[in-house]
Design a protein around this motif. Structure first.
Motif, PDB file in Angstrom:
ATOM      1  N   ARG A 156       0.854  -1.189   0.000  1.00 48.13           N
ATOM      2  CA  ARG A 156       0.000   0.000   0.000  1.00 48.13           C
ATOM      3  C   ARG A 156       0.889   1.237   0.000  1.00 48.13           C
ATOM      4  NH1 ARG A 156      -5.408  -1.312   1.109  1.00 48.13           N
ATOM      5  NH2 ARG A 156      -5.595  -3.418   1.864  1.00 48.13           N
ATOM      6  N   HIS A 157       0.532   2.185  -0.845  1.00 44.86           N
ATOM      7  CA  HIS A 157       1.293   3.428  -0.951  1.00 44.86           C
ATOM      8  C   HIS A 157       0.368   4.606  -0.700  1.00 44.86           C
ATOM      9  CE1 HIS A 157       4.872   1.484  -2.516  1.00 44.86           C
ATOM     10  NE2 HIS A 157       4.145   0.858  -3.418  1.00 44.86           N
ATOM     11  N   ASP A 158       0.980   5.694  -0.308  1.00 47.20           N
ATOM     12  CA  ASP A 158       0.256   6.951  -0.166  1.00 47.20           C
ATOM     13  C   ASP A 158      -0.373   7.285  -1.515  1.00 47.20           C
ATOM     14  OD1 ASP A 158      -0.519   9.627  -0.008  1.00 47.20           O
ATOM     15  OD2 ASP A 158       1.367  10.304   0.872  1.00 47.20           O
ATOM     16  N   PRO A 159      -1.693   7.473  -1.565  1.00 47.58           N
ATOM     17  CA  PRO A 159      -2.349   7.767  -2.848  1.00 47.58           C
ATOM     18  C   PRO A 159      -1.784   9.012  -3.533  1.00 47.58           C
ATOM     19  CG  PRO A 159      -3.992   7.424  -1.130  1.00 47.58           C
ATOM     20  CD  PRO A 159      -2.658   7.397  -0.466  1.00 47.58           C
ATOM     21  N   ASN A 160      -1.346  10.003  -2.749  1.00 48.35           N
ATOM     22  CA  ASN A 160      -0.782  11.214  -3.355  1.00 48.35           C
ATOM     23  C   ASN A 160       0.509  10.914  -4.105  1.00 48.35           C
ATOM     24  OD1 ASN A 160      -2.823  12.990  -2.458  1.00 48.35           O
ATOM     25  ND2 ASN A 160      -1.886  13.012  -0.429  1.00 48.35           N
ATOM     26  N   LYS A 161       1.284   9.966  -3.597  1.00 48.89           N
ATOM     27  CA  LYS A 161       2.509   9.567  -4.285  1.00 48.89           C
ATOM     28  C   LYS A 161       2.175   8.852  -5.589  1.00 48.89           C
ATOM     29  CE  LYS A 161       5.284   9.381  -0.118  1.00 48.89           C
ATOM     30  NZ  LYS A 161       6.158   8.578   0.744  1.00 48.89           N
ATOM     31  N   LEU A 162       1.131   8.042  -5.545  1.00 47.22           N
ATOM     32  CA  LEU A 162       0.696   7.375  -6.773  1.00 47.22           C
ATOM     33  C   LEU A 162       0.180   8.392  -7.793  1.00 47.22           C
ATOM     34  CD1 LEU A 162      -1.085   4.231  -5.312  1.00 47.22           C
ATOM     35  CD2 LEU A 162       1.092   4.312  -6.538  1.00 47.22           C
ATOM     36  N   TYR A 163      -0.572   9.391  -7.328  1.00 46.43           N
ATOM     37  CA  TYR A 163      -1.052  10.444  -8.238  1.00 46.43           C
ATOM     38  C   TYR A 163       0.123  11.158  -8.892  1.00 46.43           C
ATOM     39  CZ  TYR A 163      -5.585   9.883  -5.901  1.00 46.43           C
ATOM     40  OH  TYR A 163      -6.755   9.366  -5.393  1.00 46.43           O
ATOM     41  N   ALA A 164       1.150  11.456  -8.108  1.00 45.25           N
ATOM     42  CA  ALA A 164       2.341  12.105  -8.669  1.00 45.25           C
ATOM     43  C   ALA A 164       2.990  11.204  -9.717  1.00 45.25           C
ATOM     44  CB  ALA A 164       3.336  12.447  -7.556  1.00 45.25           C
ATOM     45  N   GLY A 165       3.073   9.916  -9.402  1.00 47.74           N
ATOM     46  CA  GLY A 165       3.653   8.969 -10.358  1.00 47.74           C
ATOM     47  C   GLY A 165       2.845   8.882 -11.639  1.00 47.74           C
ATOM     48  N   TYR A 166       1.525   8.864 -11.497  1.00 50.61           N
ATOM     49  CA  TYR A 166       0.687   8.812 -12.697  1.00 50.61           C
ATOM     50  C   TYR A 166       0.705  10.130 -13.464  1.00 50.61           C
ATOM     51  CZ  TYR A 166      -0.999   4.126 -11.806  1.00 50.61           C
ATOM     52  OH  TYR A 166      -1.064   2.765 -11.642  1.00 50.61           O
ATOM     53  N   PHE A 167       0.946  11.236 -12.776  1.00 49.01           N
ATOM     54  CA  PHE A 167       1.113  12.503 -13.491  1.00 49.01           C
ATOM     55  C   PHE A 167       2.356  12.449 -14.368  1.00 49.01           C
ATOM     56  CE2 PHE A 167       2.892  16.720 -14.028  1.00 49.01           C
ATOM     57  CZ  PHE A 167       1.822  17.368 -14.637  1.00 49.01           C
ATOM     58  N   VAL A 168       3.444  11.864 -13.847  1.00 51.21           N
ATOM     59  CA  VAL A 168       4.659  11.687 -14.648  1.00 51.21           C
ATOM     60  C   VAL A 168       4.347  10.824 -15.865  1.00 51.21           C
ATOM     61  CG1 VAL A 168       6.987  10.677 -14.667  1.00 51.21           C
ATOM     62  CG2 VAL A 168       6.245  12.074 -12.720  1.00 51.21           C
ATOM     63  N   SER A 169       3.611   9.732 -15.654  1.00 50.35           N
ATOM     64  CA  SER A 169       3.225   8.871 -16.782  1.00 50.35           C
ATOM     65  C   SER A 169       2.400   9.650 -17.803  1.00 50.35           C
ATOM     66  CB  SER A 169       2.410   7.666 -16.298  1.00 50.35           C
ATOM     67  OG  SER A 169       3.215   6.766 -15.596  1.00 50.35           O
ATOM     68  N   PHE A 170       1.425  10.415 -17.321  1.00 50.28           N
ATOM     69  CA  PHE A 170       0.586  11.206 -18.220  1.00 50.28           C
ATOM     70  C   PHE A 170       1.427  12.183 -19.030  1.00 50.28           C
ATOM     71  CE2 PHE A 170      -1.637  15.214 -18.984  1.00 50.28           C
ATOM     72  CZ  PHE A 170      -2.626  14.775 -19.848  1.00 50.28           C
ATOM     73  N   PHE A 171       2.344  12.862 -18.377  1.00 53.38           N
ATOM     74  CA  PHE A 171       3.212  13.813 -19.079  1.00 53.38           C
ATOM     75  C   PHE A 171       4.018  13.110 -20.170  1.00 53.38           C
ATOM     76  CE2 PHE A 171       7.388  15.753 -19.580  1.00 53.38           C
ATOM     77  CZ  PHE A 171       7.029  17.012 -20.027  1.00 53.38           C
ATOM     78  N   LEU A 172       4.638  11.987 -19.813  1.00 47.90           N
ATOM     79  CA  LEU A 172       5.459  11.266 -20.795  1.00 47.90           C
ATOM     80  C   LEU A 172       4.616  10.701 -21.934  1.00 47.90           C
ATOM     81  CD1 LEU A 172       7.834   9.445 -18.312  1.00 47.90           C
ATOM     82  CD2 LEU A 172       8.513  11.188 -19.973  1.00 47.90           C
ATOM     83  N   LEU A 173       3.474  10.126 -21.598  1.00 47.60           N
ATOM     84  CA  LEU A 173       2.609   9.556 -22.637  1.00 47.60           C
ATOM     85  C   LEU A 173       2.064  10.645 -23.558  1.00 47.60           C
ATOM     86  CD1 LEU A 173       0.700   6.947 -20.455  1.00 47.60           C
ATOM     87  CD2 LEU A 173       2.391   6.432 -22.245  1.00 47.60           C
ATOM     88  N   SER A 174       1.666  11.769 -22.986  1.00 44.47           N
ATOM     89  CA  SER A 174       1.088  12.836 -23.825  1.00 44.47           C
ATOM     90  C   SER A 174       2.144  13.487 -24.709  1.00 44.47           C
ATOM     91  CB  SER A 174       0.364  13.868 -22.970  1.00 44.47           C
ATOM     92  OG  SER A 174       1.254  14.529 -22.111  1.00 44.47           O
ATOM     93  N   THR A 175       3.339  13.747 -24.169  1.00 44.56           N
ATOM     94  CA  THR A 175       4.382  14.323 -25.034  1.00 44.56           C
ATOM     95  C   THR A 175       4.850  13.295 -26.059  1.00 44.56           C
ATOM     96  OG1 THR A 175       6.108  13.808 -23.401  1.00 44.56           O
ATOM     97  CG2 THR A 175       5.192  16.046 -23.371  1.00 44.56           C
ATOM     98  N   GLY A 176       4.833  12.020 -25.672  1.00 41.95           N
ATOM     99  CA  GLY A 176       5.206  10.980 -26.626  1.00 41.95           C
ATOM    100  C   GLY A 176       4.241  10.882 -27.784  1.00 41.95           C
ATOM    101  N   LEU A 177       2.955  10.844 -27.461  1.00 43.32           N
ATOM    102  CA  LEU A 177       1.950  10.774 -28.530  1.00 43.32           C
ATOM    103  C   LEU A 177       1.957  12.035 -29.390  1.00 43.32           C
ATOM    104  CD1 LEU A 177      -1.045   9.060 -26.709  1.00 43.32           C
ATOM    105  CD2 LEU A 177       0.323   8.139 -28.601  1.00 43.32           C
ATOM    106  N   THR A 178       2.120  13.195 -28.759  1.00 39.97           N
ATOM    107  CA  THR A 178       2.179  14.442 -29.522  1.00 39.97           C
ATOM    108  C   THR A 178       3.365  14.424 -30.472  1.00 39.97           C
ATOM    109  OG1 THR A 178       1.132  15.645 -27.710  1.00 39.97           O
ATOM    110  CG2 THR A 178       2.255  16.961 -29.368  1.00 39.97           C
ATOM    111  N   GLY A 179       4.513  13.978 -29.983  1.00 38.93           N
ATOM    112  CA  GLY A 179       5.699  13.904 -30.839  1.00 38.93           C
ATOM    113  C   GLY A 179       5.526  12.945 -32.004  1.00 38.93           C
ATOM    114  N   LEU A 180       4.880  11.823 -31.749  1.00 41.28           N
ATOM    115  CA  LEU A 180       4.664  10.847 -32.818  1.00 41.28           C
ATOM    116  C   LEU A 180       3.631  11.313 -33.839  1.00 41.28           C
ATOM    117  CD1 LEU A 180       4.698   7.425 -30.962  1.00 41.28           C
ATOM    118  CD2 LEU A 180       6.192   8.115 -32.822  1.00 41.28           C
TER     119      LEU A 180
END
Length: 130
Positions: free
Chosen positions: A10-34
């Motif tokens: 179990r992890h602090d949900p806020n830490k998971l949100y931060a981690g998923y924000f990083v994923s969102f940033f990378l996925l969105s810039t990746g798709l935009t670049g492609l």
């Protein structure tokens, strides 16, 4: 018989949100670049023409970010917050180098978001890993 342990720690949900924000940033810039490399390049203050070697290179950048976004999401889905935090921390290096490059081509206004991200992400990464 002892109760079975949860499948993932179990992890602090806020830490998971931060981690998923990083994923969102990378996925969105990746798709935009492609999909729209000229748009992503313009967002960095370096407009390029479509269907050029430069746009192809931006698509390579996009594929790298997309891959890193998928990797970060896999880490989070596996409950490996330390690995996701390490990846996020290493993005500070990427952000600092992006700041240098964007300053050279676009000036201060384009450099600042990268520099600010590079300055903040190590603290977020350390917090995520704690």
């Amino acid at each position: 018989m002892p109760p079975s342990a949860p499948a993932f720690p179990r992890h602090d949900p806020n830490k998971l949100y931060a981690g998923y924000f990083v994923s969102f940033f990378l996925l969105s810039t990746g798709l935009t670049g492609l999909l729209t490399p000229t748009l992503l390049a313009a967002c960095f203050g370096m407009p390029i023409a479509s269907n050029t070697y430069a746009s192809g290179f931006v698509q390579c950048f996009g594929s790298r970010n997309l891959t890193l976004g998928i990797l970060n999401t896999v880490f989070l889905q596996q409950g490996n917050l330390k690995a996701a935090a390490t990846l996020a921390g290493l993005l500070a290096v990427d952000g600092a180098l992006d700041a240098v490059v964007t300053y050279g081509f676009g000036g201060w206004i384009w450099m600042l978001p990268h520099l600010l991200g590079a300055a903040v992400i190590p603290f977020v990464s350390r917090w995520m890993a704690s």
